[in-house]
Design an enzyme around this catalytic site. Structure first.
Site, short mmCIF file in Angstrom:
data_model
loop_
_atom_site.label_atom_id
_atom_site.label_comp_id
_atom_site.label_asym_id
_atom_site.label_seq_id
_atom_site.Cartn_x
_atom_site.Cartn_y
_atom_site.Cartn_z
CD GLU A 1 3.96 -11.19 40.98
OE1 GLU A 1 3.73 -10.15 41.62
OE2 GLU A 1 4.91 -11.30 40.18
CG ASN B 1 3.13 -16.28 35.89
OD1 ASN B 1 3.87 -17.24 35.69
ND2 ASN B 1 3.54 -15.02 35.79
CG HIS C 1 11.77 -13.41 38.75
ND1 HIS C 1 12.37 -12.87 37.62
CD2 HIS C 1 10.43 -13.23 38.58
CE1 HIS C 1 11.44 -12.38 36.82
NE2 HIS C 1 10.26 -12.59 37.37
CD GLU D 1 7.26 -13.13 35.32
OE1 GLU D 1 7.95 -12.46 36.11
OE2 GLU D 1 6.02 -13.05 35.26
CG ASP E 1 15.45 -12.83 36.19
OD1 ASP E 1 15.09 -13.40 37.24
OD2 ASP E 1 15.06 -11.70 35.85
O1 9MR Z 1 10.20 -6.50 34.41
C1 9MR Z 1 9.11 -5.72 34.84
C2 9MR Z 1 9.58 -4.31 35.17
O2 9MR Z 1 10.01 -3.65 33.99
C3 9MR Z 1 8.46 -3.54 35.85
O3 9MR Z 1 8.95 -2.28 36.29
C4 9MR Z 1 7.92 -4.33 37.02
C5 9MR Z 1 6.79 -3.59 37.71
O4 9MR Z 1 6.34 -4.26 38.81
O5 9MR Z 1 7.47 -5.59 36.58
C6 9MR Z 1 8.49 -6.37 36.06
O6 9MR Z 1 7.99 -7.65 35.69
C7 9MR Z 1 7.43 -8.44 36.74
C8 9MR Z 1 6.38 -9.34 36.11
O7 9MR Z 1 5.43 -8.57 35.44
C9 9MR Z 1 5.71 -10.20 37.17
N1 9MR Z 1 6.67 -10.94 37.91
C10 9MR Z 1 7.78 -10.19 38.48
C11 9MR Z 1 8.47 -9.37 37.37
C12 9MR Z 1 9.68 -8.65 37.92
O8 9MR Z 1 9.29 -7.69 38.87
#
Ligand code: 9MR
Length: 385
Positions: free
Chosen positions: A170, A221, A257, A286, A288
């Site tokens: 990101e 990513n 997402h 990732e 969903d």
């Molecule tokens: O799923 C992850 C969640 O448990 C955390 O609290 C969060 C913190 O920012 O990150 C989530 O995973 C993220 C991933 O690392 C990067 N892309 C977005 C995902 C969803 O927020």
């Protein structure tokens, strides 16, 4: 939606019948093994799930797995540590590394003959306070030293055990952010300290990671990176710049997402193809598909069907592009999904809280069953299989 898997099921039934005959029991009593996502996946595609080791794997006992652990091992050929390799978890203080969650993911993967996707080394989120605070005063050299030590330590520890790393996560803002699509030189503490030459720093992060683990495929990513849009145009430019500079960039990951509030971007395949044409691997990292739910907290029949269709299209975009190496869901059960904690939406994963398989699960299973088996080696030689 049917979830029959004709050829493999027929083979399994025949094999079970032969075994049953050899054992002297009637064939009708023999139960063929249930197909799983990993059993149906083409040889050159890993089907993965995120898992939070610290939360769900510390108590793993091979002989007595929890229901969650049993399904994770049975259905997926790859796992991504959802949080365990992020800075705040793995490097909470300047001189303190905590590998407990990440180690648990690696150990679980070994026990279940799974690959691991590393996640992540350079990100603006989930950084420990000491990084966020220090970034207000860091010179670029100071930031580089901290980042280099971290990358070499973390990647080096798991060298040979990670098949793909989300090196930079990101790093571009969105079109709708103030200033539009551009590198996150304000929110990302390291890019901020090195804002005079952020691309130089990004290239070096890839170099350090590659030196620490030459076998891992190194990825960019991001979310909102499925189709062709202003953000992926920026990534396409960046990828060319990094490659021209000799940086060991090897992959581009679209997080995927999705929400049913928005349409599906049909340019996903074309987007993957343009990155593949640069010589990169691509991946869905990732996936969903969330949705707004009614007052009863339940989705409608139409939403359930549309969700299955969206998962199917995501998978097809990957299957259609030979360079697509992995398809990962961001957790497989609604009980552990990050979505309800962040959005007024839910039902985002492929199984309910009680592990009931949704039509979305069967859409993936059918898509994998129907896919042409690949011929390329799935991973570089020498990994943990
Ligand atoms: O799923 C992850 C969640 O448990 C955390 O609290 C969060 C913190 O920012 O990150 C989530 O995973 C993220 C991933 O690392 C990067 N892309 C977005 C995902 C969803 O927020």
């Amino acid at each position: 939606m049917s979830h029959s898997t004709p050829i493999k099921r027929a083979v399994a039934v025949a094999a079970a019948a032969v075994t049953a005959l050899a054992l002297g029991v009637p064939a009708a009593q023999a139960t063929p093994p249930e197909p799983t996502l990993r059993s149906e996946a083409p040889r050159d595609l890993e089907i993965g799930s995120a898992v939070w080791g610290q939360r769900d794997l510390l108590d793993h006992d091979r002989k007595n797995p929890t229901e969650f652990q049993r399904i994770l091992g049975a259905e997926f050929g790859s796992v991504t540590p959802e949080n365990d390799m992020k800075w705040a978890e793995i490097h909470p203080e300047p001189d303190v590394y905590d590998f407990s969650g990440a180690d648990a993911v690696i150990a679980f993967a070994k026990a279940n003959r799974q690959e691991v996707r590393g996640h992540t080394l350079l990100w603006h989120s989930q950084n420990p306070d000491w990084v966020t605070e220090a970034s207000n005063t860091w010179t670029c050299d100071e930031a580089r030293d901290v980042l280099e030590d971290h990358v070499r330590t973390v990647v080096g520890r798991y060298a040979g055990e990670i098949y793909e790393w989300d090196v930079a996560n990101e790093i571009f803002q969105d079109e709708w952010d103030a200033g539009g699509v551009r590198l996150r030189t304000e929110a990302n503490p390291f890019l901020k300290a090195c804002s005079a030459d952020p691309v130089g720093l990004i290239g070096d992060v890839f170099r350090w990671a590659h030196e620490a683990d030459p076998e891992a495929l190194l990825f960019l990513n991001d979310y909102n990176a499925e189709g062709i849009n202003a953000k992926t145009d920026a990534y396409y430019e960046l990828a060319q710049e990094l490659l021209a500079d000799g940086a060991p960039l090897q992959g581009f990951g679209a997080q995927a997402h999705l929400s049913l509030q928005y349409g599906f971007d049909d340019s996903m395949r074309a987007n993957f193809e343009r990155f593949a044409a640069l010589g990169l691997k691509v991946a869905v990292t990732e996936a969903d598909v969330r949705m707004p739910l009614g007052d009863d907290g339940e989705p409608t029949t139409e939403q359930i069907a549309l969700q299955a269709d969206r998962y199917d299209r995501l998978l097809q975009a990957c299957l259609d592009v030979a360079a697509c190496t992995s398809f990962t869901v961001w957790g497989f059960d609604d009980g552990r999904s990050w979505v309800p904690g962040v959005f007024p939406e839910g039902y985002a994963t492929i199984m309910t809280e009680g592990f009931e398989k949704k039509p979305a699960y069967f859409a993936l299973l059918d898509g994998l069953t129907d896919a042409t088996p690949g011929t390329s080696p799935r991973t570089p030689p020498g990994l943990n299989r």
